[in-house]
Design an enzyme around this catalytic site. Structure first.
Site, PDB file in Angstrom:
ATOM      1  CE1 TYR A   3       5.758   2.065  12.235  1.00  0.00           C
ATOM      2  CE2 TYR A   3       5.706   0.439  13.988  1.00  0.00           C
ATOM      3  CZ  TYR A   3       5.060   1.148  12.995  1.00  0.00           C
ATOM      4  OH  TYR A   3       3.722   0.960  12.781  1.00  0.00           O
ATOM      5  NE  ARG A  63       0.769   1.589   4.236  1.00  0.00           N
ATOM      6  CZ  ARG A  63       2.032   1.974   4.167  1.00  0.00           C
ATOM      7  NH1 ARG A  63       2.582   2.276   3.011  1.00  0.00           N
ATOM      8  NH2 ARG A  63       2.780   2.050   5.260  1.00  0.00           N
ATOM      9  CG  ASP A  74       1.180  -0.829   7.095  1.00  0.00           C
ATOM     10  OD1 ASP A  74       0.824   0.323   6.782  1.00  0.00           O
ATOM     11  OD2 ASP A  74       2.247  -1.069   7.669  1.00  0.00           O
ATOM     12  CB  SER A  78       7.552  -5.612   1.874  1.00  0.00           C
ATOM     13  OG  SER A  78       8.396  -5.267   2.970  1.00  0.00           O
ATOM     14  CG  ASP A  95      -1.206   2.959  11.697  1.00  0.00           C
ATOM     15  OD1 ASP A  95      -0.237   3.666  12.043  1.00  0.00           O
ATOM     16  OD2 ASP A  95      -1.054   1.812  11.218  1.00  0.00           O
TER      17      ASP A  95
END
Length: 524
Positions: free
Chosen positions: A269, A51, A213, A168, A60
């Site tokens: 992250y 995406r 995702d 991915s 999110d």
């Protein structure tokens, strides 16, 4: 938009006409290689796409809404269950990759009742195991704890670039979970169930995944972006862009700076996920009445900035004489002011400072609650900056949606409308660069080049720290932007021909997950 994952009988059900020649060749290679590897044809192929996120970056996992779209690049898994059972109490997984020189084949005999995953090891099959584990947990809920999984032979091919910011890992985990469900006799797989198990499953490889995702990978429809909301429950609905003049296109440009969430998660992250949850509980401790607890929710650490948002305004309304509730946009504006007034330390907060405000007995208790589930390395936590980004980005998503759906005129939109959309993307990039600190020099350079050549708006997409960028470009400026990027950025890199071909692509919104049952006959 819930319902079953669609069954495809031909590649025309999955790909746009312009992609069919390349994809037909690729799928024929997959099926032929499966037959040469395992001695027979697969029973089906599971497919989930990557995406690109249009707007709503890094929010999110704080449970704020986002606007992604699926792309053509995907993970496809050819599957068969025709292999002898191993020893009693176990099932066997044989898994190989089309890129066998890079990703070695593996074979596992796995106990019926558990799937072990060593998240400290960077092993490509861990992503399949993550989907396997999540799917089996759902199957046991449906069929009882005595459920016996089937053995599987798998050949995987992925075209979503790893570390490119196009998800991915989510594509692979989601396709894996779907494959396991289908291999074990689930004739229909519910989209919402698949999405929710894939969100949780990816966390098994040490990544604090949000949910955007997987939602985009499963729910997307051809020709539409996807508005995804996470509270009070997961919802996804298609969103169309109105006709514009000049026509708008989405251009995706690779930086070729790899941003692997598994490798850099502890300082990038995963750290951001922890900082957002810490900001939520800190703001709650300071701004809400003593003893107020945030509700447990579906965020990675169980408490979120969205949870604080809801709790704060629910309490404000309860204690107020007014009956009208502020709009969500007005609430976010107020939260931005409160955050700037409350979280004043630009340099960040130490464990000791946070523990004191939360009333915890020690920093060990803080670590146990917030930093032990996923690896994190930090001396200070930048709560102010992370909360400001999340609230302001959530507000930008609402403004973007308002432009798309509530513009005064239904007539064709022009340059001013396009510029307004682009300005929001540019604001996102500025916040990612300056406030959330998840951009990098290369992405900043690509965005500047594209804007100068005619892009209305340019920003990073995905986790950041490299990977890809997305650009809102008028159709008549696509060539100019491509040429500028080649001259000013890509010509200075040492790239293979394959990398050069995939460096910049014009993306159209694609379809989500599918099961392909057409065999070679559907590839003509």
């Amino acid at each position: 938009m819930s319902g079953p994952v669609p069954i495809a009988k031909s590649l025309e059900d999955i790909y746009t006409p312009d992609a069919l020649p390349t994809q037909t060749k690729r799928w024929n290679n997959l099926l032929s290689k499966f037959e040469s590897t395992y001695g027979h044809q697969p029973e089906f192929v599971s497919r989930s796409p990557g995406r690109v996120n249009i707007i709503g970056e890094h929010i999110d996992y704080s449970l704020y809404s986002v606007l992604p779209m699926a792309i053509t690049a995907d993970a496809i898994l050819a599957v068969s269950t025709h292999l002898p059972a191993p020893k009693e109490g176990t099932f066997r997984i044989q898994i190989a990759n089309v890129q066998d020189s890079k990703f070695k084949s593996r074979e596992f005999d796995i106990p019926y009742d558990s799937v072990d995953i060593d998240s400290t090891v960077h092993e490509w099959t861990n992503y399949f195991k993550s989907g396997l584990r999540g799917a089996l947990e759902l199957l046991r809920k449906k069929h009882g704890q005595d459920f016996k999984p089937k053995s599987m032979q798998i050949l995987m091919d992925g075209t979503v670039p790893a570390g490119g910011g196009l998800s991915s890992s989510a594509a692979f985990v989601t396709a894996s979970a779907l494959a396991v469900m289908a291999a074990n006799g689930e004739q229909t797989v519910d989209k919402k169930e698949l999405t929710e198990l894939a969100i949780v499953s990816e966390r098994a490889v040490g990544v604090n995944s949000g949910g955007m995702d997987q939602s985009a990978s499963v729910f997307s429809e051809r020709g539409s972006a996807l508005f995804v909301s996470f509270t009070p429950t997961l919802l996804a609905r298609p969103v169309s862009f109105p006709p514009t003049s000049p026509e708008l296109t989405f251009l995706i440009a690779q930086s070729f700076v790899t941003a692997d969430k598994f490798v850099t998660g502890p300082i990038h992250y995963n750290l951001r996920v922890v900082e957002c949850s810490l900001a939520a509980v800190y703001l709650n401790a300071v701004l809400n009445p003593p003893g107020t607890l945030l509700p447990g929710d579906a965020s990675p650490l169980g408490v979120s900035l969205h949870g604080f948002h809801e709790t704060y305004f629910t309490l404000q309304e309860h204690n107020s004489s007014t009956t009208s509730r502020k709009s969500v946009s007005d609430q976010l504006e107020e939260l931005l002011k409160l955050t700037k007034q409350t979280l004043t330390k630009e340099e960040g907060y130490t464990r000791e400072q946070i523990s004191t405000v939360l009333g915890l007995s020690s920093t060990d208790e803080l670590d146990k609650k917030f930093t032990s589930r996923f690896p994190v390395r930090a001396e200070r936590f930048k709560l102010r900056q992370r909360a400001i980004h999340v609230f302001s980005e959530a507000l930008r998503v609402l403004k973007f949606m308002d432009l798309l759906e509530n513009s005064c005129s239904k007539a064709e939109k022009g340059d001013e409308f396009n510029s307004q959309l682009g300005a929001l993307l540019n604001e996102t990039q500025g916040s990612c660069r300056e406030v959330y600190e998840c951009s990098c020099e290369e992405i900043d350079r690509i965005c500047a080049i594209a804007r100068k050549a005619g892009s209305y708006g340019s920003r990073l997409t995905g986790a950041g720290w490299g990977g890809c960028s997305v650009h809102l470009v008028p159709a008549d400026k696509v060539d100019a932007v491509k040429e500028a990027l080649e001259k000013e950025y890509y010509s200075k890199l040492e790239l293979t021909e394959e990398q050069k071909q995939g460096a910049v692509v014009v993306s159209k919104p694609g379809v989500g997950s599918a099961l392909y049952l057409g065999g070679k006959g559907g590839l003509a």
